[in-house]
Design a protein around this motif. Structure first.
Motif, PDB file in Angstrom:
ATOM      1  N   SER A 171      29.289  72.890  86.927  1.00  0.00           N
ATOM      2  CA  SER A 171      29.245  73.119  88.215  1.00  0.00           C
ATOM      3  C   SER A 171      27.658  73.398  88.585  1.00  0.00           C
ATOM      4  O   SER A 171      27.059  74.075  87.774  1.00  0.00           O
ATOM      5  CB  SER A 171      29.987  74.211  88.773  1.00  0.00           C
TER       6      SER A 171
ATOM      7  N   ARG B 152      34.136  63.768  91.125  1.00  0.00           N
ATOM      8  CA  ARG B 152      33.766  64.843  91.455  1.00  0.00           C
ATOM      9  C   ARG B 152      32.256  65.059  90.705  1.00  0.00           C
ATOM     10  O   ARG B 152      32.112  64.820  89.605  1.00  0.00           O
ATOM     11  CB  ARG B 152      34.532  65.988  90.833  1.00  0.00           C
TER      12      ARG B 152
ATOM     13  N   PRO C 174      27.101  71.194  94.998  1.00  0.00           N
ATOM     14  CA  PRO C 174      27.705  71.241  96.316  1.00  0.00           C
ATOM     15  C   PRO C 174      27.011  70.648  97.446  1.00  0.00           C
ATOM     16  O   PRO C 174      26.118  70.399  97.200  1.00  0.00           O
ATOM     17  CB  PRO C 174      27.733  73.029  96.502  1.00  0.00           C
ATOM     18  N   SER C 175      27.970  70.526  98.677  1.00  0.00           N
ATOM     19  CA  SER C 175      27.362  69.900  99.780  1.00  0.00           C
ATOM     20  C   SER C 175      26.762  71.053 100.778  1.00  0.00           C
ATOM     21  O   SER C 175      26.335  70.670 101.563  1.00  0.00           O
ATOM     22  CB  SER C 175      28.649  69.239 100.406  1.00  0.00           C
TER      23      SER C 175
ATOM     24  N   SER D  29      33.619  70.276  99.177  1.00  0.00           N
ATOM     25  CA  SER D  29      33.033  71.041  98.098  1.00  0.00           C
ATOM     26  C   SER D  29      33.856  72.185  97.809  1.00  0.00           C
ATOM     27  O   SER D  29      34.152  72.908  98.619  1.00  0.00           O
ATOM     28  CB  SER D  29      31.546  71.267  98.335  1.00  0.00           C
TER      29      SER D  29
ATOM     30  N   GLU E 254      31.373  71.858  93.233  1.00  0.00           N
ATOM     31  CA  GLU E 254      31.519  70.584  93.129  1.00  0.00           C
ATOM     32  C   GLU E 254      31.767  69.737  94.306  1.00  0.00           C
ATOM     33  O   GLU E 254      32.433  70.344  95.281  1.00  0.00           O
ATOM     34  CB  GLU E 254      33.046  70.457  92.047  1.00  0.00           C
ATOM     35  N   THR E 255      31.204  68.725  94.710  1.00  0.00           N
ATOM     36  CA  THR E 255      31.509  67.877  95.593  1.00  0.00           C
ATOM     37  C   THR E 255      32.444  66.708  95.014  1.00  0.00           C
ATOM     38  O   THR E 255      32.324  66.041  94.137  1.00  0.00           O
ATOM     39  CB  THR E 255      30.417  67.418  96.324  1.00  0.00           C
ATOM     40  N   GLN E 256      33.826  66.538  95.903  1.00  0.00           N
ATOM     41  CA  GLN E 256      34.630  65.599  95.694  1.00  0.00           C
ATOM     42  C   GLN E 256      34.610  64.561  96.527  1.00  0.00           C
ATOM     43  O   GLN E 256      34.464  64.706  97.815  1.00  0.00           O
ATOM     44  CB  GLN E 256      36.128  66.301  95.812  1.00  0.00           C
TER      45      GLN E 256
END
Length: 190
Positions: free
Chosen positions: A53, A113, A117-118, A155, A159-161
């Motif tokens: 992460s 993923r 993060p966004s 996010s 993590e951003t998905q």
């Protein structure tokens, strides 16, 4: 004798014409022989991942078209040489955290993923302006051979998905580059 000589000359001319046509097809842009010879194989369609992460935010997502594959790039300035990721085909995209389904168009769905993060982890401010269940901002995939849809899933815990709709379940690869993560999805299995 003349008849045999005439037949041999005709066969020789036909062989020359076929050889010239084959050379022209392979030299022409997008020629079948050229594309088949130049396209990589053996990527596979199984899950690929390298967990981690991120504390460095995602700044941009962009795409590109190539002769053999369509590409999606995640820009993570300051992410270094290792950005965590998890890429797999799924039957349906479910948002991590909430479990809510997010519709994604296409013959198959690739869940991506990325360990970035966004949002800015220090300030909480927006770093990447995606909206949950909406297409990726600034990404236009019309005219792509493999990509059919993009969906931002949010996010969660660093993590951003993303949901990537593709034409069919096709082989893909993941490439780590400094400050970037690249996912290529092949146009075909050959």
């Amino acid at each position: 004798m003349r008849r045999i000589g005439t037949v041999l000359v005709a066969l020789a001319l036909a062989g020359t014409a076929l050889g010239t046509a084959a050379a022209t097809a392979s030299a022409a842009p997008g020629g079948a022989s050229r594309a088949a010879a130049a396209c990589p194989t053996g990527w596979g369609s199984g899950t690929k991942g390298s967990p981690d992460s991120g504390a460095v935010p995602l700044s941009n997502i962009r795409t590109g078209r190539h002769d053999c594959f369509d590409r999606i790039v995640f820009d993570v300035p300051g992410g270094g040489d290792h950005i965590g990721y998890y890429v797999q085909y799924v039957d349906r995209l479910h948002q991590v955290g909430s479990g809510d389904p997010i519709p994604v168009s296409g013959g198959a769905i690739l869940e991506l993923r990325v360990g970035a993060p966004s949002y800015d982890p220090e300030t909480g401010g927006v770093a990447y302006p995606g909206k949950v269940a909406q297409p990726l901002p600034g990404v236009n995939i019309s005219g792509y051979r493999t990509f059919r849809d993009t969906r931002f899933a949010g996010s969660f815990e660093g993590e951003t998905q993303i949901g990537l709709g593709v034409r069919a379940r096709l082989p893909f690869r993941v490439i780590q580059l400094p400050d970037r993560l690249v996912v290529d999805v092949a146009h075909s299995w050959n």
